[in-house]
Design a protein around this motif. Structure first.
Motif, PDB file in Angstrom:
ATOM      1  N   PRO A  35     110.947  26.855 -27.178  1.00 53.13           N
ATOM      2  CA  PRO A  35     110.044  26.053 -25.951  1.00 53.13           C
ATOM      3  C   PRO A  35     109.338  25.717 -26.069  1.00 53.13           C
ATOM      4  O   PRO A  35     108.827  24.540 -24.715  1.00 53.13           O
TER       5      PRO A  35
ATOM      6  N   ARG B  43     113.244  26.959 -13.802  1.00 46.86           N
ATOM      7  CA  ARG B  43     114.276  26.023 -14.525  1.00 46.86           C
ATOM      8  C   ARG B  43     114.036  27.036 -15.822  1.00 46.86           C
ATOM      9  O   ARG B  43     112.416  27.609 -16.051  1.00 46.86           O
TER      10      ARG B  43
ATOM     11  N   CYS C  57     114.413  21.845 -24.331  1.00 41.41           N
ATOM     12  CA  CYS C  57     113.301  23.268 -24.668  1.00 41.41           C
ATOM     13  C   CYS C  57     113.218  24.360 -23.455  1.00 41.41           C
ATOM     14  O   CYS C  57     113.798  23.970 -22.696  1.00 41.41           O
ATOM     15  N   TRP C  58     113.072  25.401 -24.493  1.00 40.00           N
ATOM     16  CA  TRP C  58     113.878  26.868 -23.195  1.00 40.00           C
ATOM     17  C   TRP C  58     112.524  27.596 -22.514  1.00 40.00           C
ATOM     18  O   TRP C  58     111.961  27.789 -23.765  1.00 40.00           O
ATOM     19  N   ARG C  59     112.602  27.858 -21.890  1.00 38.18           N
ATOM     20  CA  ARG C  59     111.758  29.460 -21.759  1.00 38.18           C
ATOM     21  C   ARG C  59     112.220  31.086 -21.401  1.00 38.18           C
ATOM     22  O   ARG C  59     113.457  30.380 -20.346  1.00 38.18           O
TER      23      ARG C  59
ATOM     24  N   HIS D 241     114.526  22.705 -19.853  1.00 42.97           N
ATOM     25  CA  HIS D 241     114.100  21.039 -19.492  1.00 42.97           C
ATOM     26  C   HIS D 241     114.196  20.456 -21.193  1.00 42.97           C
ATOM     27  O   HIS D 241     114.185  20.627 -22.327  1.00 42.97           O
TER      28      HIS D 241
ATOM     29  N   LEU E   9     108.937  19.285 -16.599  1.00 44.94           N
ATOM     30  CA  LEU E   9     109.730  20.068 -16.483  1.00 44.94           C
ATOM     31  C   LEU E   9     110.379  18.625 -15.976  1.00 44.94           C
ATOM     32  O   LEU E   9     110.577  18.088 -15.528  1.00 44.94           O
TER      33      LEU E   9
HETATM   34  N1  LIG Z   1     107.833  25.250 -22.615  1.00 45.17           N
HETATM   35  C1  LIG Z   1     108.861  24.862 -21.666  1.00 45.17           C
HETATM   36  C2  LIG Z   1     110.745  25.138 -21.938  1.00 45.17           C
HETATM   37  C3  LIG Z   1     111.006  25.365 -20.339  1.00 45.17           C
HETATM   38  C4  LIG Z   1     111.385  25.206 -19.509  1.00 45.17           C
HETATM   39 BR1  LIG Z   1     111.995  24.750 -17.745  1.00 45.17          BR
HETATM   40  N2  LIG Z   1     109.262  25.207 -18.795  1.00 45.17           N
HETATM   41  C5  LIG Z   1     108.070  24.890 -20.313  1.00 45.17           C
END
Ligand SMILES: Nc1ccc(Br)nc1
Length: 445
Positions: free
Chosen positions: A103, A143, A132-134, A146, A4
């Motif tokens: 992700p 968040r 990358c996203w979640r 990141h 992160l």
């Molecule tokens: N995989 C992932 C994506 C985004 C964040 Br913030 N943490 C983990």
């Protein structure tokens, strides 16, 4: 493999939009929940860190690649119950396609390797730095996006790949001023778990699910882990055996339990012997409890941690020899890691290792009155063409200009005045020594 981002402008609970006098409400100036802006100071820190990632990638002879943040959802549908696939930032686009904000990066790397097919010569060593996203319920206030640096090697079946990636990680830490007394890298292999499951004749199809559960060691209690393992159908004896072996932190002990001819032991012994030769043996330690939480790892896995144990894993990765076949392609052995820029920044802050990244400009060009604004353009332009950063300032009082020069750490103040310009001259003030002199405008360097 991912971690992160901590600092930058956190987007906690967005304050309500400011109410202007005419009653219309101002748009919410905060970025979407769980995302961040990078104003100049935060952006300088991020750029500095990414430059360190890039410099290590360069000396390791890796090539930079990039991918869309938007990917087909199909790339990330896995059945192993990983957190990463349960928090997909997924949606249907206007064409009815199921897509995600990625992700993680590894599946995109695999997709490109498959797409390149025979045109790439192996082994290939690629790196990228990507967002990358979640989609996580904001209850935990974490968040949703990141950045992470990924280094991956395709087509290198032996532990040379893992030893190369570990050197990259150690080089990065050393560049940042972090030592092996601050940080360690736990190393193990999923083949350890595989060997234990074989000892209890556990069916192969449970392997991935067991790995994802065991990865929660340290986050869940031992009882909770045992309960989850039992719920997969593992007999109690096997659960005990797994917990016992995974608590090992000595490679000789592991060799005693599993025997010397087990692949996991041979791989790890080779890796630790390479580490001596690379010169980073002090950084790594065997710890059988490391399995990492991504379903596709098949061999050696590793994660860097702060020895004070205050932070989440700094980076992590491992071997994933069978990922391509899950996309219907022929397998190519692969190994990689993800290094987020959040935990590392928390660690640098804690260690007092954040670099001084204040702004620095070479010249401020200032016309002393309106009719000199044209000539000031010429002066600024010629400095910029010589590669000097020049901040052209006008419509300000001289007092403000001096203050501004201090704020942006300018080296020189170039004053364009009427009487000097008529003689083809400009006035130069060296701000560090207060020295002041005239120079021919055409000869200004
Ligand atoms: N995989 C992932 C994506 C985004 C964040 Br913030 N943490 C983990």
């Amino acid at each position: 493999h991912c971690r992160l981002f901590a600092s930058a402008v956190d987007n906690g609970d967005a304050p309500s939009p400011v109410e202007p006098s005419d009653g219309a409400s101002v748009v919410d100036v905060n970025p979407p929940r769980g995302t961040r802006d990078f104003p100049p100071e935060e952006m300088r820190l991020r750029t500095w860190l990414f430059d360190q990632f890039r410099e290590v990638s360069r000396v390791m002879a890796f090539e930079e690649v990039d991918f869309p943040v938007l990917e087909s959802e199909a790339l990330f549908i896995r059945k192993a119950g990983e957190e990463i696939t349960q928090q997909l930032y997924n949606f249907e686009d206007k064409g009815g396609r199921r897509v995600v904000l990625r992700p993680e990066i590894t599946p995109s790397l695999a997709r490109l390797v498959i797409k390149q097919g025979k045109s790439v010569s192996l082994p290939l060593k690629w790196f990228t730095i990507g967002q990358c996203w979640r989609y996580e319920r904001m209850t935990r206030g974490r968040r949703r996006e990141h950045y992470q640096w990924n280094m991956d090697i395709f087509g290198m079946p032996k532990v040379r790949a893992e030893s190369e990636l570990l050197q990259a990680i150690v080089l990065l830490f050393e560049r940042l001023g972090i030592t092996f007394s601050d940080v360690g890298i736990r190393v193990s292999s999923r083949k350890v778990l595989q060997a234990v499951l074989n000892m209890y004749s556990i069916p192969e199809h449970l392997f991935t699910e067991v790995c994802v559960i065991v990865d929660k060691l340290g986050k869940l209690t031992r009882e909770e882990i045992e309960k989850e393992l039992i719920s997969t159908g593992l007999p109690a004896k096997a659960v005990q055996g797994i917990i016992e072996v995974l608590s090992l932190k000595s490679l000789p002990k592991l060799e005693e339990v599993l025997g010397s001819d087990v692949e996991a032991v041979a791989d790890l012994k080779k890796l630790f012997s390479f580490a001596e030769q690379y010169g980073y043996a002090d950084w790594i330690c065997f710890d059988a409890s490391v399995v990492r939480g991504l379903a596709y790892y098949t061999g050696i896995v590793f994660e860097a941690f702060d020895r004070k144990g205050q932070l989440r894993a700094i980076c992590g990765g491992g071997r994933y020899d069978k990922l391509l076949s899950t996309f219907g392609s022929e397998d190519i052995p692969a190994c990689g890691f993800g290094f987020g820029d959040a935990v590392i920044v928390e660690l640098l802050k804690e260690k007092g290792l954040l670099p001084d990244l204040s702004r620095q400009i070479d010249d401020i060009v200032f016309p002393l009155d309106e009719e000199l604004e044209g000539p000031a353009s010429a002066v600024a332009s010629s400095l910029r063409k010589k590669g000097r950063s020049a901040d052209l300032v006008e419509d300000k009082r001289l007092k403000w200009v001096f203050k501004h020069a201090e704020r942006i750490n300018a080296s020189r103040l170039i004053l364009v005045g009427k009487s000097e310009w008529e003689r083809g001259m400009v006035r130069v003030k060296i701000l560090s020594t207060r020295e002041e002199f005239e120079v021919k405008a055409s000869e200004l360097q």
